[in-house]
Design a protein around this motif. Structure first.
Motif: not given
Lengths: 158, 158
Positions: A39, A42-45
């Motif tokens: 992660m 990365k852009d994930n919340v």
């Protein structure tokens, strides 16, 4: 009342709409789980709670990743370092699938043997293979060279 | 309505009773903040949100540490890697103090010079000292050897 599979009073991090909740992670191992999921950058919340109270474990960590589900390899890696973890797939705020990852009896291709002379570390097209000797505390034995690996050895790789 | 200084709709991680909320962390830097705080292996309850929306920053990270306040050195280190961060001290669910950490013009003792020949890396009783040349993107200059250090160099140390 339960939201995303957790009692509301435990909800240090809020429910998510879509994604994966990894609950009952061994306390202190949330950051290893993040590394397994790759992660960083990365852009994930992502939301994480560390060292929260758990009836079952005393203390635990929780990781919620929005808009992402896990691969079988990621689930196996998480099982290795957090054998009590539960993985909940969330769609539209509802748990649509609950997995209790199990460490396979034979672990192929996800852990590297620490013995640099092991044939699985040579250029041969051989996939690393370990037997699960014990789950908790973790103990694996290399199929090729009999090298014993414990959780500390494995955490160094993730 | 505002709780712990955040609008409720942003509250991906819940309000805390006592401790410190570090908000407006540059997205992707929450784990560096945890390292600065030395939280790995500690028992404090920590909650983290990464890559959440922010009016001011577009995306941001948030770290909440329960039952702990920060030292001046920790605040300076956080300022170096997350110059827009705000630090809120919470007591009984209320923000009792709000700090906007500023990078000092002269940074002493918290960053090591990357030049191994620099006199500040010798056995001399000399404290590392840098001039702040630019805040964002960060650029420091060693007082002793003029070595330039940027944010990537500094993240490697934290």
């Amino acid at each position: 009342m339960s939201v995303n599979g957790l009692a509301e009073e435990e909800l240090r991090i809020r429910k998510i709409k879509e994604g994966t909740v990894i609950d009952h992670i061994t306390a202190g191992h949330a950051l290893s789980v993040l590394r397994i999921l790759g992660m960083a950058g990365k852009d994930n919340v992502v939301s994480i709670a560390m060292n929260v109270s758990s009836h079952r474990l005393g203390k635990k960590d929780i990781v919620k990743v929005e808009n992402r589900e896990l691969s079988a390899e990621e689930v196996d890696k998480i099982a290795l370092i957090a054998p009590k973890a539960t993985i909940n797939i969330i769609r539209n705020y509802v748990v649509v699938e609950k997995q209790q990852p199990k460490i396979p009896k034979i672990i192929r291709g996800i852990v590297k043997c620490d013995n640099i002379m092991c044939i699985s570390n040579n250029k041969e097209p051989i996939q690393s293979t370990f037997f699960l000797e014990r789950e908790d505390p973790l103990r694996l034995r290399c199929y090729y060279c009999n090298r014993i690996m414990d959780k500390t050895d494995i955490l160094r790789q993730f």
